[in-house]
Design an enzyme around this catalytic site. Structure first.
Site, PDB file in Angstrom:
ATOM      1  N   CYS A 126       0.132 -37.891 -60.107  1.00 22.04           N
ATOM      2  CA  CYS A 126      -0.666 -39.106 -59.872  1.00 22.04           C
ATOM      3  C   CYS A 126      -1.120 -39.772 -61.169  1.00 22.04           C
ATOM      4  CB  CYS A 126      -1.858 -38.790 -58.985  1.00 22.04           C
ATOM      5  SG  CYS A 126      -1.344 -38.194 -57.376  1.00 22.04           S
ATOM      6  N   HIS A 177      -6.471 -44.862 -59.337  1.00 22.23           N
ATOM      7  CA  HIS A 177      -5.335 -44.304 -58.591  1.00 22.23           C
ATOM      8  C   HIS A 177      -5.729 -44.246 -57.116  1.00 22.23           C
ATOM      9  CE1 HIS A 177      -2.492 -41.694 -56.815  1.00 22.23           C
ATOM     10  NE2 HIS A 177      -3.298 -40.657 -56.761  1.00 22.23           N
ATOM     11  N   ASN A 202      -1.121 -43.052 -50.408  1.00 25.80           N
ATOM     12  CA  ASN A 202      -1.122 -42.610 -51.795  1.00 25.80           C
ATOM     13  C   ASN A 202       0.335 -42.559 -52.268  1.00 25.80           C
ATOM     14  OD1 ASN A 202      -1.061 -41.037 -54.137  1.00 25.80           O
ATOM     15  ND2 ASN A 202      -2.664 -39.645 -53.450  1.00 25.80           N
TER      16      ASN A 202
HETATM   17  N1  COA Z   1      -5.454 -34.973 -38.612  1.00 22.96           N
HETATM   18  C1  COA Z   1      -6.386 -34.349 -37.912  1.00 22.96           C
HETATM   19  N2  COA Z   1      -7.063 -33.263 -38.358  1.00 22.96           N
HETATM   20  C2  COA Z   1      -6.761 -32.819 -39.580  1.00 22.96           C
HETATM   21  C3  COA Z   1      -5.775 -33.431 -40.391  1.00 22.96           C
HETATM   22  C4  COA Z   1      -5.108 -34.548 -39.854  1.00 22.96           C
HETATM   23  N3  COA Z   1      -4.168 -35.228 -40.535  1.00 22.96           N
HETATM   24  N4  COA Z   1      -5.707 -32.763 -41.546  1.00 22.96           N
HETATM   25  C5  COA Z   1      -6.590 -31.756 -41.507  1.00 22.96           C
HETATM   26  N5  COA Z   1      -7.234 -31.799 -40.313  1.00 22.96           N
HETATM   27  C6  COA Z   1      -8.286 -30.906 -39.840  1.00 22.96           C
HETATM   28  C7  COA Z   1      -8.280 -29.566 -40.511  1.00 22.96           C
HETATM   29  O1  COA Z   1      -7.377 -28.703 -39.865  1.00 22.96           O
HETATM   30  C8  COA Z   1      -9.728 -29.125 -40.338  1.00 22.96           C
HETATM   31  O2  COA Z   1      -9.886 -28.627 -39.039  1.00 22.96           O
HETATM   32  P1  COA Z   1     -10.877 -27.386 -38.743  1.00 22.96           P
HETATM   33  O3  COA Z   1     -12.227 -27.865 -39.150  1.00 22.96           O
HETATM   34  O4  COA Z   1     -10.696 -27.187 -37.291  1.00 22.96           O
HETATM   35  O5  COA Z   1     -10.371 -26.266 -39.607  1.00 22.96           O
HETATM   36  C9  COA Z   1     -10.496 -30.422 -40.431  1.00 22.96           C
HETATM   37  O6  COA Z   1      -9.545 -31.478 -40.189  1.00 22.96           O
HETATM   38  C10 COA Z   1     -11.176 -30.643 -41.743  1.00 22.96           C
HETATM   39  O7  COA Z   1     -10.286 -30.337 -42.792  1.00 22.96           O
HETATM   40  P2  COA Z   1     -10.679 -30.536 -44.290  1.00 22.96           P
HETATM   41  O8  COA Z   1      -9.486 -30.253 -45.149  1.00 22.96           O
HETATM   42  O9  COA Z   1     -11.949 -29.823 -44.590  1.00 22.96           O
HETATM   43  O10 COA Z   1     -10.980 -32.103 -44.271  1.00 22.96           O
HETATM   44  P3  COA Z   1     -11.532 -33.015 -45.397  1.00 22.96           P
HETATM   45  O11 COA Z   1     -12.697 -33.751 -44.880  1.00 22.96           O
HETATM   46  O12 COA Z   1     -11.634 -32.354 -46.726  1.00 22.96           O
HETATM   47  O13 COA Z   1     -10.342 -34.082 -45.513  1.00 22.96           O
HETATM   48  C11 COA Z   1      -8.556 -34.589 -46.986  1.00 22.96           C
HETATM   49  C12 COA Z   1      -9.058 -33.664 -45.907  1.00 22.96           C
HETATM   50  C13 COA Z   1      -7.198 -34.082 -47.434  1.00 22.96           C
HETATM   51  C14 COA Z   1      -8.389 -35.984 -46.389  1.00 22.96           C
HETATM   52  C15 COA Z   1      -9.574 -34.641 -48.152  1.00 22.96           C
HETATM   53  O14 COA Z   1      -9.907 -33.348 -48.540  1.00 22.96           O
HETATM   54  C16 COA Z   1      -9.055 -35.391 -49.321  1.00 22.96           C
HETATM   55  O15 COA Z   1      -8.764 -36.563 -49.227  1.00 22.96           O
HETATM   56  N6  COA Z   1      -8.969 -34.742 -50.478  1.00 22.96           N
HETATM   57  C17 COA Z   1      -8.415 -35.353 -51.653  1.00 22.96           C
HETATM   58  C18 COA Z   1      -6.931 -35.324 -51.526  1.00 22.96           C
HETATM   59  C19 COA Z   1      -6.252 -36.232 -52.472  1.00 22.96           C
HETATM   60  O16 COA Z   1      -6.782 -37.238 -52.864  1.00 22.96           O
HETATM   61  N7  COA Z   1      -5.050 -35.849 -52.845  1.00 22.96           N
HETATM   62  C20 COA Z   1      -4.262 -36.583 -53.721  1.00 22.96           C
HETATM   63  C21 COA Z   1      -4.722 -36.299 -55.079  1.00 22.96           C
HETATM   64  S1  COA Z   1      -4.019 -37.296 -56.215  1.00 22.96           S
END
Ligand code: COA
Length: 349
Positions: free
Chosen positions: A114, A276, A306
């Site tokens: 990224c 980004h 992204n």
């Molecule tokens: N749809 C529905 N539910 C989903 C899902 C999806 N696409 N992806 C994950 N979940 C669920 C998980 O299984 C989890 O369920 P549980 O509570 O029953 O275990 C729940 O949602 C929460 O998961 P979690 O990973 O804690 O969610 P979050 O609030 O952290 O959101 C991201 C997940 C990935 C959106 C978030 O962490 C994020 O954006 N992080 C940064 C990632 C990023 O920017 N990456 C690129 C870097 S350059």
């Protein structure tokens, strides 16, 4: 002193649009979950045939080159940033050189995920400043759609990413107060396994075992690529989303402040910040921490997802096309991603 300016900019996204609801065919998710957690409404996916990271890069490059008022024959160096290359090797730089019938110029691939575009821009900037090259093509392009797990197992990653490309032509300028004022590049490999694609690779589990004790891939690390990897779905990226989020909201503002301090500016001086496009919530926290108004930040993750190395040049190009970037404006680019790596560039347009 010689500086680099962006003489032309272009972007390309594939025609195919995948809305959040389109993803429901493949996995258990919802439009509401995706929008609430990431801000993303839709993304573009490359056509199944004939569209690659390189071909998308070519389309963006054609526009950037035309807007710079030159031809592909005038380009004297290529810097291509991507994490989703057409081949494991050689890189996309040479494929673009071939596709655009350029001279036998140097072509360098940058693998900084990224942060790739800002790293690539910084590399190009150094070659312009030393006077070595006069027309450098810097590209960020990604075709994520071919390398994601679209089953429910991979939903935390696959809903985030989209395909596309952005490109700029760098040229020297002697105008005072124009061009790239500074770039700052950083890394911290301590968390390399938190956002990574381990396989295919030569790690033989050495790092992965140490860093992720619960990662069940003992046998598959013995080969660069194996049936077991595919059977265990370990040929897809891994991401600890919350850990990435926490680090990004610290390092992106730090990189912006570093750029501003180095040039005696403060956040209120920024005309446009292009963060980004990792996640809309990350951009919002960054904006809040820097005390920026809405009109000082450009976000477009809602439409494209992204796009990793392509996200900053796509957002910059779109902002420029919308008249949000004008001559004399102070523009800051700031990236964070896998590695971890992070970087900023400060420009006077
Ligand atoms: N749809 C529905 N539910 C989903 C899902 C999806 N696409 N992806 C994950 N979940 C669920 C998980 O299984 C989890 O369920 P549980 O509570 O029953 O275990 C729940 O949602 C929460 O998961 P979690 O990973 O804690 O969610 P979050 O609030 O952290 O959101 C991201 C997940 C990935 C959106 C978030 O962490 C994020 O954006 N992080 C940064 C990632 C990023 O920017 N990456 C690129 C870097 S350059």
């Amino acid at each position: 002193m010689l500086r680099s300016k962006i003489a032309g900019i272009g972007m390309y996204v594939p025609e195919n649009i995948f809305t959040n609801n389109d993803l429901l065919k493949y996995m258990d998710t919802s439009d509401e979950w995706i929008q609430e957690r990431t801000g993303i409404k839709e993304r573009h996916f490359a056509s199944r045939t004939g569209e690659t990271t390189t071909t998308m890069g070519v389309e963006a490059a054609k526009i950037a080159i035309e807007r710079a008022g030159i031809t592909a024959q005038d380009i004297d160096f290529i810097v291509f940033a991507t994490l989703s290359p057409d081949y494991y090797f050689p890189g996309c730089g040479v494929l673009l050189q071939r596709a655009m019938k350029m001279k036998e110029i140097g072509a360098l691939d940058v693998r900084n995920q990224c942060s790739g575009f800002v790293y690539a821009l910084s590399v190009g900037d150094q070659f312009i400043k030393t006077g070595m090259y006069k027309n450098i093509l810097v590209i960020g392009a990604e075709k994520h759609s071919f390398g994601l797990d679209f089953s429910t197992r991979g939903r935390n990653i696959s809903v985030i990413f989209g395909d596309g490309a952005g490109a700029v032509v760098l040229q020297p300028t002697e105008k005072e107060n124009q061009g790239i004022l500074s770039t700052h590049l950083h890394s911290d490999g301590e968390s390399a396994e938190i956002l990574a694609m381990y396989n295919p690779g030569t790690h033989a589990n050495y790092w992965v075992k140490e860093k992720l004790a619960d990662f069940d891939n003992a046998e598959v690390g013995e080969m660069f690529m194996s049936h077991a990897m595919v059977e265990k779905a370990q040929n897809f990226p891994f991401m600890d989303g919350p850990a990435v989020f926490k680090k990004a909201i610290v390092k992106i503002p730090e990189a912006v402040m570093e750029a501003l301090h180095a040039n005696n500016y403060q956040p209120s001086d920024i005309d446009l910040l292009i963060p980004h496009q990792a996640n809309l919530r990350i951009s919002q926290v960054v904006q809040q921490q820097l005390g920026l108004r809405n009109d000082q930040v450009h976000n477009n993750i809602q439409k494209y997802g992204n796009t990793t190395a392509a996200s900053i040049p796509i957002a910059l190009c779109e902002a420029w096309e919308q008249g949000k970037v004008k001559e004399g404006n102070l523009v800051c680019l700031a990236a964070f991603g896998s590695g971890f790596t992070w970087a900023s560039a400060l420009l006077k347009w």
